[in-house]
Design a protein around this motif. Structure first.
Motif, short mmCIF file in Angstrom:
data_model
loop_
_atom_site.label_atom_id
_atom_site.label_comp_id
_atom_site.label_asym_id
_atom_site.label_seq_id
_atom_site.Cartn_x
_atom_site.Cartn_y
_atom_site.Cartn_z
N PHE A 261 0.90 -1.20 -0.01
CA PHE A 261 -0.09 0.01 0.06
C PHE A 261 1.01 1.22 -0.05
N THR A 262 1.69 1.30 0.88
CA THR A 262 2.72 2.28 1.15
C THR A 262 3.72 2.56 -0.32
N ARG A 263 4.03 1.50 -0.72
CA ARG A 263 4.72 1.37 -2.03
C ARG A 263 3.88 2.24 -3.38
N GLU A 264 2.72 2.02 -3.40
CA GLU A 264 1.89 2.56 -4.49
C GLU A 264 1.70 3.97 -4.03
N LEU A 265 1.59 4.48 -2.79
CA LEU A 265 1.58 5.75 -2.61
C LEU A 265 2.64 6.56 -2.85
N ILE A 266 3.86 5.96 -2.57
CA ILE A 266 4.89 6.73 -2.77
C ILE A 266 5.42 6.82 -4.42
N TYR A 267 5.11 5.70 -4.93
CA TYR A 267 5.19 5.83 -6.44
C TYR A 267 4.45 7.12 -7.17
N ASN A 268 3.26 7.29 -6.51
CA ASN A 268 2.30 8.22 -6.92
C ASN A 268 2.73 9.54 -6.42
N TYR A 269 3.38 9.48 -5.35
CA TYR A 269 4.02 11.00 -4.91
C TYR A 269 5.20 11.14 -5.83
N LEU A 270 6.07 10.15 -6.36
CA LEU A 270 7.21 10.49 -7.00
C LEU A 270 6.77 11.26 -8.33
N ASP A 271 5.83 10.60 -8.91
CA ASP A 271 4.96 10.92 -9.96
C ASP A 271 4.68 12.37 -9.85
N LEU A 272 3.90 12.93 -8.63
CA LEU A 272 3.77 14.08 -8.61
C LEU A 272 4.98 15.02 -8.54
N CYS A 273 6.12 14.43 -7.74
CA CYS A 273 7.53 15.22 -7.69
C CYS A 273 7.70 15.55 -9.09
N ASN A 274 7.78 14.69 -9.98
CA ASN A 274 8.32 14.69 -11.31
C ASN A 274 7.46 15.82 -12.15
N GLU A 275 6.20 15.67 -11.73
CA GLU A 275 5.30 17.11 -12.32
C GLU A 275 5.75 18.18 -11.89
N GLN A 276 6.09 18.28 -10.58
CA GLN A 276 6.48 19.64 -10.05
C GLN A 276 7.70 20.24 -10.68
N VAL A 277 8.56 19.17 -11.02
CA VAL A 277 9.77 19.64 -11.38
C VAL A 277 9.77 20.15 -12.71
N PHE A 278 8.65 19.41 -13.61
CA PHE A 278 8.57 19.88 -14.99
C PHE A 278 7.63 21.01 -14.79
N LEU A 279 6.95 21.37 -14.23
CA LEU A 279 6.44 22.86 -13.73
C LEU A 279 7.16 23.89 -13.70
N ARG A 280 8.05 23.65 -12.81
CA ARG A 280 9.33 24.45 -12.67
C ARG A 280 10.07 24.55 -13.72
N ARG A 281 10.37 23.63 -14.49
CA ARG A 281 11.22 23.93 -15.86
C ARG A 281 10.47 24.59 -16.79
N LYS A 282 8.93 24.63 -16.80
CA LYS A 282 8.17 25.49 -17.74
C LYS A 282 8.04 26.88 -17.00
N LYS A 283 8.47 26.98 -16.16
CA LYS A 283 8.35 28.23 -15.20
C LYS A 283 7.03 28.84 -14.95
N ARG A 284 6.30 27.59 -14.51
CA ARG A 284 4.67 27.72 -14.12
C ARG A 284 4.68 27.72 -12.37
N VAL A 285 5.88 27.85 -11.86
CA VAL A 285 6.10 27.82 -10.51
C VAL A 285 6.79 28.94 -10.15
N ARG A 286 6.60 29.71 -9.09
CA ARG A 286 7.37 30.76 -8.48
C ARG A 286 8.62 30.10 -7.80
#
Length: 147
Positions: free
Chosen positions: A67-92
């Motif tokens: 259960f934890t493993r699945e949640l952490i995978y989803n967390y890592l996916d969100l982190c990857n998205e956060q990095v992408f959004l910063r790359r695109k300058k969509r995050v301050r």
């Protein structure tokens, strides 16, 4: 003394343009904050289900590992998205600094590290933006990576 109505109209027009620009800037900042808050909310939704032991760096109970493993995978996916959004300058920048610090901290925790290591070993390049951030030791600003 005669009133120069054209000058008065020009002054009021200039004031109107300045007020409109100010309102547009305020609206843009509000929209930016709401967008960043929505990403924070996604994190909070994930984090509330991750066992506390994993969040504080301890091993999780055997019956919660998958259960934890699945949640952490989803967390890592969100982190990857956060990095992408910063790359695109969509995050301050100030928001990015907070997010980056949290990502670095979580990836150092036992259960997060196990899942992250497994993903990089078994399925490299799944989270390319997150991998690049880690390779820079969380020092590079993705907005400087170029497009």
């Amino acid at each position: 003394m005669s009133i120069d109505w054209n000058s008065i109209v020009s002054i009021f027009t200039a004031i109107g343009v300045l007020l409109a620009a100010f309102q547009l800037r305020v609206s843009s900042k509000i929209a930016q904050s709401e967008f960043e808050d929505s990403i924070d909310q996604q994190y909070r939704e994930l984090a509330k289900d991750i066992p506390v032991d994993a969040l504080i760096g301890k091993a999780v109970a055997e019956d919660k590992v998958e259960f934890t493993r699945e949640l952490i995978y989803n967390y890592l996916d969100l982190c990857n998205e956060q990095v992408f959004l910063r790359r695109k300058k969509r995050v301050r920048k100030d928001t990015w600094i907070d997010w980056c610090s949290g990502i670095e901290s979580n990836l150092g925790k036992r259960e997060f590290k196990k899942v992250w290591t497994e993903i990089k070993r078994e399925s490299p390049k799944t989270f390319t933006f997150l991998e690049r951030l880690e390779e820079s030791e969380f020092k590079e600003d993705p907005s400087q990576w170029g497009q």
